[in-house]
Write an enzyme that holds these catalytic residues in place. Structure first.
Site, short mmCIF file in Angstrom:
data_model
loop_
_atom_site.label_atom_id
_atom_site.label_comp_id
_atom_site.label_asym_id
_atom_site.label_seq_id
_atom_site.Cartn_x
_atom_site.Cartn_y
_atom_site.Cartn_z
N CYS A 165 41.14 -25.24 16.47
CA CYS A 165 40.37 -24.08 16.02
C CYS A 165 39.69 -24.29 14.68
O CYS A 165 38.48 -24.07 14.54
CB CYS A 165 41.28 -22.86 15.94
SG CYS A 165 41.90 -22.28 17.54
N HIS A 196 38.45 -20.09 10.74
CA HIS A 196 39.87 -19.98 11.06
C HIS A 196 40.63 -19.61 9.79
O HIS A 196 40.58 -20.32 8.79
CB HIS A 196 40.40 -21.30 11.61
CG HIS A 196 41.84 -21.24 12.03
ND1 HIS A 196 42.24 -20.98 13.32
CD2 HIS A 196 42.98 -21.40 11.31
CE1 HIS A 196 43.56 -20.98 13.40
NE2 HIS A 196 44.03 -21.24 12.18
#
Length: 531
Positions: free
Chosen positions: A95, A149
């Site tokens: 991510c 993120h």
């Protein structure tokens, strides 16, 4: 501000892209630069708005991408009015790095940002991110939900936004049976304060595991994605009269674990009709270190703890996890639908470029693997859609391979935004020639990478093959995986030794890439800091 009509909008966009020097013809095998740095920008009033939709862990499990199980009517209607890239790939199936790939048009092998806890400005202090480039061109850039993120030692980038970003939960429970506990993943995602003297991963390991799913009968906005959609809808209403164009990034957490979504989305699917994994072991001839056991999936109950292969999961558990993933897809699809409805209702659709991007794929038991963090097709294959002004005739771009890093230069070209003169070198290719003519080709491969301890796995994905070259940094020793994605789309057999000519041809493509930055860069930097 909405223009008077489609014709006027098209003329304005043509003027903008002409000023940005957008003409490009012919096919090339590698990346091509977007708008040249220093090119005169188009007037702000002529530029389209941008709505960038990011979805966590979304593989192409969508009806418009050929998944007949998925119920995704809202993303499908976006695809129907835009161009969908059916062969789009993450540059890395993690991510945090994947989102930095998107925001900088730099691959992980170019930056050394391979993992969590490697924040953008620590490694690229002068980077001009995608929203920054738009802000410099007169845009107002805002962020809602999960865009960068945030968690696992990684943070947002305040310099990328006109106002502070508005985030919400990624790990969230509302069922009384699950809510109110401090779980491992909640700690890792900063969902509650962690003691300042604690190392985040060590601290999280001392906590209880959270539930892998829940399905309470609640409203959509009981969960973060519903609230993010509501905020985006309200913000579009407020922005419609703005004199300056907007760059609005809206990020959704589902179908990321836990599969916590309202009951009605679970009820859309018959559990007995869900597709189950049919190849639950590693490819024949694959190196053992390419495998993934446990990891993220084991942070949730009732998944077996430790390094348990997915094949060993009870059949009922596999089916429940797959059910939860599809329920998450339909839930996030409904939230995206609310945002798209608002775009239409506020009269903004005709002058707003919409991009939908999944940050990477997701294993659902294939190869006995769950979640992501591999170099295999299911972990890196993602959906990518461009719709709105300048994106050409709606339809498919079935033959064009694309990478996450391509979004930045493509959006800049579409909007007539010139790249700043001090722009970092970019790895992305401008896909606008393909948007205007799906028969065009701007790259003949997609490149991605993933690391294992001490090893970097670089991969080339062509129309037919995937080659993964694993290099042990300490010794230079190499191992190879080669898969025929036409004859063996499930990647069941490594044919690297059986097809030496194919391997050599694809390895030449890898050799043409910049030398990868060490996978140990973070440790090296930390060691230098200690000394």
């Amino acid at each position: 501000m909405r223009l008077s009509g489609i014709a006027k909008r098209a003329l304005a966009l043509m003027a903008a892209t002409a000023l940005a020097g957008c003409a490009q013809t012919g096919a090339v095998s590698g990346p091509s630069q977007a708008s040249a740095p220093g090119t005169a920008p188009a007037p702000a009033a002529q530029r389209p708005n941008v709505l960038l939709i990011l979805v966590d862990d979304l593989k192409p499990s969508l009806r418009s991408f050929g998944d007949r199980t998925a119920i995704s009517p809202n993303i499908d209607r976006l695809a129907a009015r835009g161009t969908r890239f059916e062969r789009a790939y993450a540059n890395q199936a993690v991510c945090a790095p994947s989102r930095i790939n998107l925001m900088t048009s730099r691959r992980s092998t170019s930056t050394g940002i391979y993992n969590f806890g490697q924040n953008l400005r620590d490694y690229m202090p002068d980077a001009v991110t995608l929203p920054q480039a738009f802000m410099r061109a007169g845009y107002r850039a805002e962020s809602y939900g999960k865009v960068f993120h945030v968690g696992h030692g990684s943070y947002d980038d305040r310099a990328s936004w006109s106002v502070p970003p508005v985030k919400d939960h990624v790990i969230e429970y509302v069922d009384p049976a699950n809510a109110g506990k401090s779980t491992r993943e909640e700690a890792l995602f900063n969902e509650f304060p962690v003691p300042a003297d604690q190392e985040i991963f060590k601290y999280a390991s001392t906590l209880a595991r959270g539930a892998a799913w829940e399905s309470p009968d609640v409203a959509d906005d009981a969960y973060a994605d519903g609230r993010t959609a509501k905020r985006a809808v309200q913000r579009l209403k407020e922005l419609k009269g703005s004199a300056s164009p907007f760059f609005l990034a809206v990020g959704f957490a589902r179908p990321h674990l836990p599969f916590s979504v309202p009951k009605r989305y679970w009820d859309m699917y018959d559990p007995a009709a869900l597709p189950m994994p049919d190849f639950e072991r590693m490819p024949d001839g694959a190196p053992a270190f390419a495998n993934k056991l446990g990891g993220e999936i084991a942070a949730y109950t009732p998944v077996p703890e430790g390094q348990v292969p997915g094949k060993a999961f009870p059949e009922s558990l596999k089916r429940k996890l797959i059910h939860g993933y599809y329920a998450g897809v339909s839930y996030v699809d409904a939230q995206i639908g609310k945002v798209l409805d608002a775009l239409e209702r506020e009269g903004l659709a005709d002058n707003t470029i919409v991009v939908l991007w999944g940050d990477h794929g997701f294993h659902l038991g294939d190869h006995g693997i769950w979640t992501k963090h591999t170099n295999y097709e299911q972990a890196v294959h993602l959906p990518l859609i461009f719709a709105g002004p300048g994106t050409g005739t709606p339809g498919r771009a079935p033959g064009q391979l694309a990478e996450t890093v391509d979004v930045y230069p493509t959006l800049a070209r579409l909007a007539g935004v010139a790249l700043p003169t001090e722009m970092q070198p970019i790895d992305g290719a401008d896909l606008t020639p393909v948007l205007r003519d799906p028969s065009k080709r701007v790259r003949s491969y997609a490149y991605h990478a993933f690391n294992r301890p001490g090893r970097i796995g670089q991969a080339i994905r062509t129309d037919r093959y995937r080659l993964i070259r694993w290099t042990q940094e300490a010794t230079g020793q190499r191992a190879y995986e080669l898969y025929d994605m036409q004859g063996d789309p499930g990647e069941t057999k490594n044919i690297a030794d059986a097809r030496p000519k194919v391997r050599a041809r694809l390895e030449a493509m890898l050799d043409a890439q910049p030398e990868p930055v060490s996978v140990n860069l973070k440790a090296q930097r930390e060691a230098r800091a200690r000394n």
